[in-house]
Structures are given as C-alpha cells and as structure tokens.
Design an enzyme around this catalytic site. Structure first.
Site, PDB file in Angstrom:
ATOM      1  CG  HIS A 121      -0.619   1.594 -49.612  1.00 32.85           C
ATOM      2  ND1 HIS A 121      -1.490   0.541 -49.479  1.00 32.85           N
ATOM      3  CD2 HIS A 121      -1.088   2.586 -48.805  1.00 32.85           C
ATOM      4  CE1 HIS A 121      -2.452   0.877 -48.633  1.00 32.85           C
ATOM      5  NE2 HIS A 121      -2.235   2.102 -48.208  1.00 32.85           N
ATOM      6  N   GLY A 175       1.021  -4.617 -41.154  1.00 30.71           N
ATOM      7  CA  GLY A 175      -0.046  -3.704 -41.589  1.00 30.71           C
ATOM      8  C   GLY A 175      -0.428  -2.802 -40.432  1.00 30.71           C
ATOM      9  CG  LEU A 195       1.404   1.626 -39.826  1.00 27.22           C
ATOM     10  CD1 LEU A 195       1.188   3.114 -40.121  1.00 27.22           C
ATOM     11  CD2 LEU A 195       2.378   1.028 -40.824  1.00 27.22           C
ATOM     12  CG  ASP A 230       7.958   8.933 -41.920  1.00 28.62           C
ATOM     13  OD1 ASP A 230       9.088   9.196 -41.482  1.00 28.62           O
ATOM     14  OD2 ASP A 230       7.637   9.072 -43.124  1.00 28.62           O
ATOM     15  CG  ASN A 267       8.433   8.664 -46.841  1.00 24.09           C
ATOM     16  OD1 ASN A 267       7.991   9.119 -45.783  1.00 24.09           O
ATOM     17  ND2 ASN A 267       7.842   7.672 -47.496  1.00 24.09           N
ATOM     18  CG  HIS A 301       0.308   6.671 -48.185  1.00 28.95           C
ATOM     19  ND1 HIS A 301       1.192   6.111 -47.304  1.00 28.95           N
ATOM     20  CD2 HIS A 301      -0.906   6.096 -47.914  1.00 28.95           C
ATOM     21  CE1 HIS A 301       0.555   5.243 -46.531  1.00 28.95           C
ATOM     22  NE2 HIS A 301      -0.718   5.222 -46.877  1.00 28.95           N
ATOM     23  CD  GLU A 346       1.395  -3.816 -19.628  1.00 27.19           C
ATOM     24  OE1 GLU A 346       1.494  -2.840 -20.416  1.00 27.19           O
ATOM     25  OE2 GLU A 346       1.666  -3.720 -18.412  1.00 27.19           O
ATOM     26  CG  HIS A 373      -5.524  -2.866 -10.900  1.00 24.59           C
ATOM     27  ND1 HIS A 373      -5.544  -1.502 -11.111  1.00 24.59           N
ATOM     28  CD2 HIS A 373      -4.216  -3.222 -10.823  1.00 24.59           C
ATOM     29  CE1 HIS A 373      -4.295  -1.060 -11.150  1.00 24.59           C
ATOM     30  NE2 HIS A 373      -3.473  -2.075 -10.984  1.00 24.59           N
TER      31      HIS A 373
HETATM   32  C1  LIG Z   1      -1.829   1.114 -36.302  1.00 31.05           C
HETATM   33  C2  LIG Z   1      -2.158   1.691 -37.636  1.00 31.05           C
HETATM   34  N1  LIG Z   1      -2.737   2.891 -37.704  1.00 31.05           N
HETATM   35  C3  LIG Z   1      -3.085   3.427 -38.891  1.00 31.05           C
HETATM   36  C4  LIG Z   1      -2.845   2.737 -40.047  1.00 31.05           C
HETATM   37  C5  LIG Z   1      -3.282   3.316 -41.381  1.00 31.05           C
HETATM   38  N2  LIG Z   1      -2.094   3.775 -42.144  1.00 31.05           N
HETATM   39  C6  LIG Z   1      -1.542   3.002 -43.067  1.00 31.05           C
HETATM   40  S1  LIG Z   1      -0.177   3.682 -43.738  1.00 31.05           S
HETATM   41  C7  LIG Z   1      -0.340   5.069 -42.782  1.00 31.05           C
HETATM   42  C8  LIG Z   1       0.643   6.191 -42.889  1.00 31.05           C
HETATM   43  C9  LIG Z   1       1.975   5.676 -42.679  1.00 31.05           C
HETATM   44  O1  LIG Z   1       2.936   6.617 -42.961  1.00 31.05           O
HETATM   45  P1  LIG Z   1       4.374   6.112 -43.301  1.00 31.05           P
HETATM   46  O2  LIG Z   1       4.725   5.002 -42.408  1.00 31.05           O
HETATM   47  O3  LIG Z   1       5.245   7.279 -43.308  1.00 31.05           O
HETATM   48  O4  LIG Z   1       4.208   5.487 -44.737  1.00 31.05           O
HETATM   49  P2  LIG Z   1       4.440   6.203 -46.140  1.00 31.05           P
HETATM   50  O5  LIG Z   1       3.299   7.127 -46.367  1.00 31.05           O
HETATM   51  O6  LIG Z   1       5.734   6.919 -46.051  1.00 31.05           O
HETATM   52  O7  LIG Z   1       4.433   5.069 -47.093  1.00 31.05           O
HETATM   53  C10 LIG Z   1      -1.440   4.964 -41.956  1.00 31.05           C
HETATM   54  C11 LIG Z   1      -1.876   5.998 -41.012  1.00 31.05           C
HETATM   55  C12 LIG Z   1      -2.237   1.480 -39.932  1.00 31.05           C
HETATM   56  N3  LIG Z   1      -1.989   0.727 -40.994  1.00 31.05           N
HETATM   57  N4  LIG Z   1      -1.872   0.993 -38.729  1.00 31.05           N
HETATM   58 MG   LIG Z   2       6.515   8.119 -44.569  1.00 29.46          MG
END
Ligand SMILES: Cc1ncc(C[n+]2csc(CCOP(=O)(O)OP(=O)(O)O)c2C)c(N)n1
Ligand SMILES: [Mg+2]
Length: 663
Positions: free
Chosen positions: A34, A123, A125, A161, A191, A265, A412, A474
C-alpha cells in the site's frame, strides 16, 4: 518542550520525501502493498518525528518513550521506512528491500514483536486507535503512581478513514474522551479515499463533530503544510483533552498521475509512474539508496530521543521509587503468588465451599490483587455479575488515575483492545470481565492478544445453559469451541473453587499467552477436598477420581459438568462399572503435556466427554470408542435444572452413554 528551537525545513522536506520514495520502491519490489497512505502522510509523519516524538532506537523499549501507533496498518511501509532511517538495528535496508517476504521483519502489516519500534500489531482497522487508548490510559495510571519524573509521555496515532468508520472507533473515542486522555493525539489521514473510491460512497459523518461530542479537542489542517501540522500538534499537546487532528492529505502525494485516486491505495505504482514520481520529487537516487543528508536528519531525531532517554535514566537512578517502578514493569512475582495461593488452596480444600466459579474467581482475585500490587481490573458494565472487583479497589477515573478498577462501560471490544494497550504499555496486569456469550463482541481483540502474545485475562462468566432464565441469547453453546480454535489462547473452564484459584495463578503470571476463563453463574460443589500443593490445572487435565481397579470407562468433563460426571461415576459404581473421572479445565495446557502423561490420564478404556456446549474440539480427548454428552442446538429460557434435564446433560444420561459404549 521537546521541540527544537530552529527547524531546518529543507531537511524536514527531505525526511518526508524519503518516506515517499522508500514506500513506493518497496511496494514495487514486493509487487504488493500500500503506497498511498505512507506517501500521503509522509509530511505529517516527518513533522511528528522531527519536532515532537521521542524514541531511542538504541533502547527501543525504554519505558518513558512516546508511543506511536500506526492504526492504518496497511501503510506499514511508513513505519518501516521511518524505523530504518532512525537507525533501529534490526531494520536495515535489506529488510526494506524484502518488504512482505518470508523470513523478514517487514511483514505486510506491522507485527508486534517482529521488529523493534513496532508498539502494536495493526491491520484490523479501528483496533490500533483503541489499543492506543489503552496505552494512553496506562500512561496516566502509571503516572499517578510514579509521577512526572518517571512517566511523562504521549501516545500518537495515525488513523485512516477506515479506522474511523469501524464501530470500535466509537468505543475508543468515547472512552478516551471520558477518561480525559489528553496525551493521546490522533492524526487522521483525512484523504477522503478508501478502497472502493471516494468516502462519499459510504459515509456522511462529520468526524470533527463526532469527536467533539465525545469531549475531544479537534482541529483540521492541510496535511501537506508542515508548519500548520506542527502548530496543530503543539496545540493538541497543550490541550487537556485527547486530540484529533484531521490532516487533509492527498493519497499517494508525490505521484504526479495517480495521487488522489483509490488506485494508489493498495497497488504498486508501476515503473512508469515511479519514474515520473522521481522526476516530480526531484529525487535522482536509485531505489533503496538514500543520501547522507536523509540519514543525518533522521539521525538527529534519534539523538534527541537518546538524550531524553538518558535524562530519564538519570532521574530513575536517583528516584526513591526506582525499585517499585522496575517491579511494576517486570514480570509479576510468580513466587509470591504461588506461596499465597498454596495457603489459600489448603484452606479451600479444608472448608470445601460450594460457590459458583464466578464467585470462586472473585475469591481468588482477592488473593491475586492482594499479592500483585499492580493489577488493573474491570468489567464491561457487569461488575456485579462478573465479580471482578475486590476489597479496596478504587474506581479509575479522569479525576483518579490512581484507581485500579476500570468501568469499561458496555464496550466489550473496546475493553479488550484497551487491555491489549495496557499490556503493551506495561506497568499493569490487566483483566476484564463480561458474559462468555459476548466473547464474540470482543473476539477480534482477543485474537490480537493471542497473536501478540499478551498476558491479559478475560473473565467470562455465565458460561453455559447453566445461567438459566436469560435464555439462548445469553447462553454460550459454540463459544468454547470457537475460542479453543484460536492459537495461543488458554481457555480455562474450572470445575470448582480450587481449580479456579489454580487458573488464576496461571493467568496472573502468564508471560506470552492470554487467558480466558469460562465461569459458572450457578453454585458448584468443591471437588478438590484433598489439598494438593501442585497446581493441577497447569497440566490441563488430570484424574480427579481414579477407578477402583482397571477402568471400564473414563468420563472427561469440564467446569460445571465435572460434578455431573462424578455423580455418573457413582451411578455406574452401583452397577459394578468402574469409571474414572478426568477434569479437563484447559485443553491447550493438556495438549502441551508429554505423551506418557496424556496416555495415563486418558487411559485405554472407552471415553465419555461431558460439556454443556458443542462437541467440536473434543476429538483430541475422545478416542475411537467414545461418546459425547453436551449441546447440539441453542439453549432456552428456563431454570438451569430444567434446562440440564431437557437437554439431557445429566448423570443418568452420562451413565447411559458409558454403558452403551461397553456393549
Ligand atoms: C477491519 C478491517 N476491515 C477491512 C480491512 C481491509 N482494508 C484495508 S485498508 C481498507 C480501506 C481503508 O481506507 P482508509 O483507512 O481510508 O485507507 P487509505 O485508503 O486512505 O489508505 C480496507 C477496507 C481491514 N484491514 N480491516
Ligand atoms: Mg482514506
């Protein structure tokens, strides 16, 4: 106070350009990765490190270093490039050249423990920013104990984002705002691009308003205007609230044709665009060669960090609290806990109290918390059910960081990621509770505890249909199996008050493995009435009751079903059938025993497994001639005794299954 007086803006620009070039070249060489995020946030990162962040590559785990969390973990080349240029010994150019390759530390996403200067695995997110809340909280709690001289650092986060869209970010900002974590500063890579394209495809949230509503200090700057970024970070540091800085950036900044597009990206720029970028950035150097001026500029950052570390060490060396401080960040005192637990267990075996294992956990925690001075407990709003608070614990709040009990609220996942952050920061032994059924809400953070090898403890009560009337929403059924499926997680399901004490002794002194305790709501008799100094749970499974002579059958059970297996053995004995009962509180620890021990425990007679949960995962304990008494559907709402009878998990059913095997 850390910012140098004069900034050589030319050098700082060079520092940023070097991040961009290393990121694009490494991704190109790997043909995967990336480039967009590191290129877009290069200016922000250069300012952060050049003017503010204190780390010392020659002493990567110096306790009072600032923490940097790359929550947008896909931008891993940002941290690898920086750590290389800062001079971390384990991040030479060979590592950068071999980004994402087998045997190198430069994994696709930053992995804690693979290389120095990576404070947490990121990783998934949203988790990084939440883990960082735990670090920032631990910093304040540690500060309350040891003062500004020894604990005085910031937690900086780069989030994208994606991190802010993930649900867990709500829990993170809510907690950080409520706890007033003013030394947490989030630099949002604003961005307006994610993988699918513009953020307009998927969000309309005013993030500044959202953070402000959670009591954060918020600012917005042009992320390529380094002076503006510096001023914003300075203001964030001064404000007592946690800070969000929206850094308006262009993804892939520097690439003349592809910048600003979701195409940068997660894909290499390609040879042509790389050449165009080199020209646009006026960068004549070959791939993976950096001019001395770049290393000099980053080296100055490392030198500043080193000086800060030396100053801190000098303060520590004359501090009256040095010993206590060192102990707080060292491994817990296993010897002291073993001694306390042995005395406690002897008393239990003599008195044989009949208590729920959640109550037994509370009783064991009284011993743990009295013996280890630095536990940080808590619950996700179920304190009275999880029984996680012990005598004398004060609630932690923004007015009382000296407290040691954390009201995590109904969060949680957030609680679990925060516990990871506390463990990574060091200074505390973290545990937190919820109902076992909500382990699913916490699971992605439990997974990172296990992946990172963090010794946090999940206190998960109400562990089966035995919770009764609250009903199937539960009642965990598949949870034990799904948690046992996770590598490097010890799943404990103690049968009585003594086993629960033994589980806690192991969990509280673990070094590289998180522990999860499945604890009953209902009372259970004390089965370990004969005192054993040895921690029998440490073997994972053991013979609780040997047969009177050669075994006809071996009954293996966990938790609340061990009592049922014992009663089944009585019924079988009445018919002259010799049954042994094995208690198996931790499958993972049993799997680690030698073959001889396992064979002796399991025996060669047919086996019956008993657990009020699904059978999946029991194969390793059950042989070819075996049966399983448990659940194969969701539970129901009724009193516990009714449910056990209706779902057929009874002494009579176990005895019948045993007899059927012997035919
Ligand atoms: C929980 C989770 N869901 C999906 C992904 C796959 N994924 C990696 S980067 C991304 C997009 C992220 O967008 P942004 O944070 O805006 O990064 P940019 O494209 O600006 O670098 C996704 C969906 C992940 N890494 N973690
Ligand atoms: Mg972004």
């Amino acid at each position: 106070m850390n910012a140098p007086k004069k900034i050589d803006t030319g050098a700082e620009a060079l520092m940023a350009t070097a991040i961009r070039v290393l990121a694009m070249d490494a991704v190109q060489a790997a043909n995967s990765g990336h480039p967009g995020m590191p290129m877009g946030m290069a200016d922000v990162a250069a300012v952060l490190y050049n003017r503010f962040l204190n780390v010392d590559p020659s002493s990567p785990t110096w306790q009072d270093r600032d923490r940097f969390v790359l929550s947008a973990g896909h931008g891993s080349m940002l941290i690898y490039a920086i750590n290389h240029m800062l001079g971390y010994a384990d991040m030479d150019m060979d590592q950068v050249k071999n980004f994402r390759q087998w045997g190198y530390r430069t994994a696709g996403h930053p992995e804690y423990g693979h290389a120095d200067g990576i404070e947490t695995t990121t990783g998934p997110l949203g988790q990084g920013v939440t883990t960082a809340v735990g670090m920032a909280l631990a910093e304040r709690m540690h500060n309350a104990r040891f003062g500004d001289d020894l604990v005085d650092h910031y937690t900086y986060v780069i989030a994208g984002d994606g991190c802010l869209m993930e649900g867990i970010s709500h829990e993170a900002i809510d907690m950080a705002g409520h706890w007033g974590l003013g030394r947490m500063i989030v630099l949002w890579d604003d961005n307006k691009i994610t993988i699918d394209g513009s953020t307009e495809l998927s969000t309309s949230t005013d993030q500044l308003a959202r953070f402000a509503a959670a009591q954060w200090h918020v600012q917005s700057v042009d992320g390529h205007d380094r002076e503006a970024v510096a001023a914003a970070i300075e203001a964030a540091r001064q404000d007592p609230r946690p800070s969000l800085i929206a850094c308006r950036t262009v993804i892939g900044q520097g690439a003349p044709n592809k910048a600003g597009s979701h195409k940068v990206h997660g894909a290499p720029l390609g040879a042509e665009e790389i050449a165009a970028t080199r020209a646009a950035l006026d960068w004549p150097h070959e791939a993976f060669t950096l001019p001395k001026a770049v290393y000099d500029a980053w080296g100055a950052v490392a030198a500043r960090g080193r000086a800060a570390r030396e100053g801190w060490e000098a303060r520590l060396s004359v501090s009256e609290q040095a010993g206590a401080f060192e102990r707080s960040i060292a491994a817990p005192d296993a010897g002291a806990l073993a001694t306390a637990m042995e005395a406690y267990k002897a008393k239990l075996s003599a008195e044989a109290p009949k208590v729920a294992t959640r109550k037994a956990s509370e009783m064991a925690l009284e011993v743990v918390n009295a013996t280890l001075p630095n536990t940080a407990g808590g619950s996700a709003d179920l304190t009275g059910s999880n029984l996680t608070v012990t005598a004398g614990m004060q609630p932690m709040s923004k007015d009382n960081y000296a407290g040691s009990y954390i009201h995590y609220g109904i969060r949680e996942f957030g609680m679990s990621a925060v516990m990871n952050g506390i463990a990574l920061h060091k200074g505390f032994v973290a545990y937190g509770g919820t109902f076992l059924v909500f382990a699913d809400y916490a699971r992605p953070a439990i997974r990172l505890s296990a992946l990172m090898g963090l010794p946090v403890t999940y206190v998960m009560t109400h562990d089966s249909i035995g919770l009764g009337e609250d009903g199937p929403t539960h009642q965990p059924v598949e949870h034990l199996a799904s948690l046992r499926a996770m590598p490097n997680l010890n799943v404990f399901r103690p049968a009585d008050v003594v086993e629960t004490a033994e589980c806690w002794e192991i969990a509280a002194t673990a070094s590289q493995t998180p522990s999860l305790m499945a604890l009953s709501r209902q009372n259970l008799p004390c089965l370990r009435t004969e005192h054993s100094a040895e921690n029998l749970v440490a073997k994972g499974a053991y013979v609780l009751r040997e047969a009177d002579g050669a075994r006809d059958v071996t009954l293996i059970a966990t938790g609340s079903e061990v009592e049922i297996a014992m009663k089944a053995a009585d019924l079988l004995a009445e018919e002259g059938i010799k049954a042994a009962v094995v208690s198996a509180p931790c499958f993972e620890l049993f799997a680690a025993q030698d073959a001889g021990y396992k064979a002796a425990v399991l025996g060669s007679a047919p086996r019956v497994g008993v657990e009020a949960a699904i059978e999946q995962g029991w194969a390793a304990l059950l042989g070819e001639r075996s049966a399983f008494v448990g659940m194969s559907s969701f539970g129901a709402s009724a009193p516990a005794e009714t449910l056990y009878a209706q779902f057929g998990i009874t002494p009579a059913a176990v005895a019948a299954a045993a007899k059927k095997l012997m035919k």
